[in-house]
Design a protein around this motif. Structure first.
Motif, PDB file in Angstrom:
ATOM      1  N   TYR A  74       0.828  -1.202   0.000  1.00 22.27           N
ATOM      2  CA  TYR A  74       0.000   0.000   0.000  1.00 22.27           C
ATOM      3  C   TYR A  74       0.865   1.254   0.000  1.00 22.27           C
ATOM      4  O   TYR A  74       1.868   1.323   0.712  1.00 22.27           O
ATOM      5  CB  TYR A  74      -0.913   0.030   1.232  1.00 22.27           C
ATOM      6  CG  TYR A  74      -2.018  -0.998   1.179  1.00 22.27           C
ATOM      7  CD1 TYR A  74      -3.280  -0.662   0.696  1.00 22.27           C
ATOM      8  CD2 TYR A  74      -1.795  -2.304   1.609  1.00 22.27           C
ATOM      9  CE1 TYR A  74      -4.296  -1.611   0.639  1.00 22.27           C
ATOM     10  CE2 TYR A  74      -2.799  -3.256   1.556  1.00 22.27           C
ATOM     11  CZ  TYR A  74      -4.051  -2.902   1.073  1.00 22.27           C
ATOM     12  OH  TYR A  74      -5.043  -3.845   1.013  1.00 22.27           O
TER      13      TYR A  74
ATOM     14  N   VAL B 272       0.223   5.164   0.914  1.00 22.37           N
ATOM     15  CA  VAL B 272      -0.728   6.070   1.567  1.00 22.37           C
ATOM     16  C   VAL B 272      -0.219   7.489   1.354  1.00 22.37           C
ATOM     17  O   VAL B 272       0.839   7.867   1.871  1.00 22.37           O
ATOM     18  CB  VAL B 272      -0.858   5.738   3.070  1.00 22.37           C
ATOM     19  CG1 VAL B 272      -1.823   6.695   3.745  1.00 22.37           C
ATOM     20  CG2 VAL B 272      -1.313   4.295   3.254  1.00 22.37           C
TER      21      VAL B 272
ATOM     22  N   ASN C 246      -1.372  -0.788  -4.135  1.00 27.22           N
ATOM     23  CA  ASN C 246      -2.678  -0.231  -3.810  1.00 27.22           C
ATOM     24  C   ASN C 246      -2.484   1.195  -3.293  1.00 27.22           C
ATOM     25  O   ASN C 246      -1.850   1.398  -2.259  1.00 27.22           O
ATOM     26  CB  ASN C 246      -3.360  -1.073  -2.732  1.00 27.22           C
ATOM     27  CG  ASN C 246      -3.569  -2.505  -3.185  1.00 27.22           C
ATOM     28  OD1 ASN C 246      -4.466  -2.791  -3.962  1.00 27.22           O
ATOM     29  ND2 ASN C 246      -2.725  -3.405  -2.695  1.00 27.22           N
TER      30      ASN C 246
ATOM     31  N   SER D  77      -3.881   4.613  -1.693  1.00 27.56           N
ATOM     32  CA  SER D  77      -4.976   5.233  -0.950  1.00 27.56           C
ATOM     33  C   SER D  77      -4.576   6.649  -0.569  1.00 27.56           C
ATOM     34  O   SER D  77      -3.394   6.946  -0.383  1.00 27.56           O
ATOM     35  CB  SER D  77      -5.331   4.419   0.297  1.00 27.56           C
ATOM     36  OG  SER D  77      -4.292   4.477   1.254  1.00 27.56           O
TER      37      SER D  77
ATOM     38  N   GLN E 218     -11.010   9.090  -1.496  1.00 32.06           N
ATOM     39  CA  GLN E 218     -10.155   9.094  -0.323  1.00 32.06           C
ATOM     40  C   GLN E 218     -10.656   8.106   0.718  1.00 32.06           C
ATOM     41  O   GLN E 218     -11.859   8.007   0.968  1.00 32.06           O
ATOM     42  CB  GLN E 218     -10.104  10.500   0.293  1.00 32.06           C
ATOM     43  CG  GLN E 218      -9.472  11.533  -0.609  1.00 32.06           C
ATOM     44  CD  GLN E 218      -9.368  12.894   0.067  1.00 32.06           C
ATOM     45  OE1 GLN E 218      -8.633  13.748  -0.392  1.00 32.06           O
ATOM     46  NE2 GLN E 218     -10.093  13.119   1.147  1.00 32.06           N
ATOM     47  N   ASP E 219      -9.725   7.401   1.349  1.00 36.49           N
ATOM     48  CA  ASP E 219     -10.100   6.498   2.434  1.00 36.49           C
ATOM     49  C   ASP E 219     -10.281   7.253   3.743  1.00 36.49           C
ATOM     50  O   ASP E 219     -11.124   6.910   4.566  1.00 36.49           O
ATOM     51  CB  ASP E 219      -9.030   5.415   2.616  1.00 36.49           C
ATOM     52  CG  ASP E 219      -8.990   4.433   1.455  1.00 36.49           C
ATOM     53  OD1 ASP E 219      -9.994   4.365   0.720  1.00 36.49           O
ATOM     54  OD2 ASP E 219      -7.970   3.756   1.276  1.00 36.49           O
TER      55      ASP E 219
ATOM     56  N   ASN F 182     -14.061   6.399   4.791  1.00 36.11           N
ATOM     57  CA  ASN F 182     -15.037   5.977   3.776  1.00 36.11           C
ATOM     58  C   ASN F 182     -16.402   6.619   4.013  1.00 36.11           C
ATOM     59  O   ASN F 182     -17.442   5.951   4.037  1.00 36.11           O
ATOM     60  CB  ASN F 182     -15.152   4.450   3.755  1.00 36.11           C
ATOM     61  CG  ASN F 182     -13.849   3.789   3.338  1.00 36.11           C
ATOM     62  OD1 ASN F 182     -13.106   4.320   2.514  1.00 36.11           O
ATOM     63  ND2 ASN F 182     -13.545   2.651   3.937  1.00 36.11           N
TER      64      ASN F 182
ATOM     65  N   GLY G 107      -4.584   6.031   7.967  1.00 35.04           N
ATOM     66  CA  GLY G 107      -4.556   5.359   6.668  1.00 35.04           C
ATOM     67  C   GLY G 107      -3.596   4.189   6.642  1.00 35.04           C
ATOM     68  O   GLY G 107      -3.896   3.125   6.089  1.00 35.04           O
TER      69      GLY G 107
END
Length: 500
Positions: free
Chosen positions: A250, A252, A274, A276, A288-289, A300, A326
């Motif tokens: 990830y 972030v 991934n 985010s 956006q997370d 979310n 995040g």
């Protein structure tokens, strides 16, 4: 433990081995801390250093710059010495080797960027500790271990279980976005160190100018930071999973920084990473997370932490908080654990730290343009009277960064009722942080050119004493600067003692 030999080590470091071929069974460390069998990494070493290494029973010396009779003495004492063209390659390998040997199955996070690295790293560390992981981090209040230009972190990883009695279950490593040695850029530092850690999650806080002289444009900074993203991308192209068995990686990223949005677009082409985002709600077109709205932080689109539940409400602290949320969401940490760890978080020293309340005294490590502006604006919002600022000039860092910092003061204080005190902290810093005359002049001349009033005090004690004596109870005092302001809390205690 993964064993290596002097010849195999020389090969991986692109170095030249002088001395015998032998197996190495110690750990990577620095000379002062070395024990029998250890292998020492030093940017330079002379004959006296080699003799010290021999007395300590060091099995191998890795260096970029052997000086005086270092090689001759090493050969005489039959100590293998490896000369590498770039010492950063040796330190990256030492870090990678330590991770594989002492934290192979751990969850791993790397945090980089220009501002907010230490707070973000420390908060992630706090969340993972709250979640029950035996967690190591290289971040501390003075940022002594986050440069990674020596083997201190590799050494600490190797000794973690011995010191704590527990195996490492999680790592949170702060990586400098730009690093250098003797005013020369260590190119690809962020890439080398990120790749060495092999993280599950890479957090990037922002892109800004700080290390002027090593990099001289925002484009150069962008390229150095983006290489950290490429470090988590390239290894996945072959489908290689992490040492801890996970396949997902990830990134972030802070959506309030347009350059990080661009980085996200670039790296998203690699489907193995991934991406985010976290940031304010102004970027409505961006998924956006973690999002900041007027009433709190959302995950979310559902409220996660109300504004009153946050321990600090300054803009940069909230951004660091969202980054930490995040990152730990990407690691599947329980929501309630994250919430409790954040709401009860105790920050590092000098990160918008309140030193007094009557008047309000805030101490912050703001030491580059973005940090200075953000900190001033946050303090100004809290101020009910005059904002008193004691600003420490950055010593031995050159004219360019000090000019930019002075201009940041000007920009940050626009439309603010202020009283500015500038200091060289001459009596409070060591020779590595001494303010040179040209650095002092560039700060004071820049302020004068913009028509800004200020009081200059060469020493920190009279600067703080003047400020304390001038500020009223409803005013706010903001102490900002890097090493020059580090001793401020102790100096303030002395002022109070002297006054009483």
């Amino acid at each position: 433990m993964i064993e290596i030999t002097t010849s195999s080590l020389a090969k991986v470091l692109n170095g030249k081995l002088i001395g015998p071929e032998k197996p190495l069974k110690g750990i990577f460390t620095f000379l002062n801390h070395a024990k029998p069998g250890d292998f020492v990494i030093r940017h330079w070493i002379d004959d006296k250093g080699v003799e010290i290494a021999n007395k300590k029973g060091v099995s191998c010396i890795i260096t970029q710059n052997p000086q005086e009779k270092a090689i001759e003495i090493a050969q005489k004492l039959e100590i293998p010495i490896i000369i590498t063209p770039k010492i950063e390659i040796a330190n990256a390998f030492a870090l990678k080797w330590a991770v594989k040997n002492f934290a192979k199955d751990s969850l791993r996070v790397v945090v980089t960027g220009t501002n907010g690295k230490s707070t973000t790293t420390h908060m992630i560390y706090s969340i993972l500790t709250e979640a029950g992981y035996n967690t190591y981090t290289n971040t501390d209040a003075q940022s002594e271990f986050n440069t990674l230009i020596d083997p201190v972190v590799a050494n600490q990883l190797a000794e973690f279980e011995y010191v704590s009695g527990e195996k490492i279950q999680a790592l949170v490593i702060e990586v400098s976005e730009v690093q250098g040695w003797l005013d020369k850029l260590m190119k690809d530092h962020a890439h080398l160190m990120t790749a060495a850690v092999d993280p599950n999650v890479l957090v990037i806080t922002n892109v800004g100018l700080d290390h002027i002289g090593l990099v001289n444009s925002i484009e150069e900074t962008f390229n150095e930071i983006y290489r950290s993203l490429e470090a988590i991308s390239s290894k996945n192209e072959s489908g290689k999973s992490h040492d801890n068995g996970t396949n997902n990686v990830y990134a972030v990223l802070n959506s309030d920084d347009q350059l990080l949005i661009e980085m996200g677009d670039l790296i998203s082409k690699d489907k193995s990473v991934n991406v985010s985002f976290y940031g304010s709600s102004v970027n409505e077109s961006l998924s956006q997370d973690v999002t900041l709205k007027t009433d709190g932080i959302y995950i979310n689109e559902k409220i996660f932490l109300k504004m009153e539940e946050l321990p600090f409400k300054s803009k940069h602290f909230i951004q660091n908080t969202m980054a930490a949320i995040g990152a730990t969401l990407a690691l599947n940490i329980d929501f309630e654990i994250i919430k409790h760890a954040v709401s009860s978080y105790k920050p590092l020293e000098r990160r918008f730290t309140v030193l007094g309340t009557d008047p309000l005294i805030i101490d912050d490590f703001a030491h580059n343009p973005d940090g200075i502006i953000a900190t001033i604006k946050s303090a100004a919002k809290m101020c009910k009277g005059v904002l008193y600022i004691v600003f420490a000039i950055r010593g031995s860092r050159g004219e360019a960064i000090n000019r930019l910092n002075a201009e940041a003061l000007v920009n940050g204080l626009e439309d603010v009722d202020y009283n500015l005190i500038v200091t060289s902290s001459a009596e409070a810093v060591d020779n590595l942080n001494t303010v040179k005359l040209v650095e002092k002049n560039i700060v004071l001349n820049t302020l004068t050119e913009h028509g800004f009033d200020y009081v200059f005090q060469e020493n920190l004690y009279p600067a703080l004493n003047y400020c304390i004596g001038s500020a009223g109870k409803i005013d706010t005092i903001l102490l900002i600067g890097a090493q020059g302001m580090d001793p401020a809390s102790k100096v303030l205690k002395k002022i109070v003692k002297d006054t009483n």
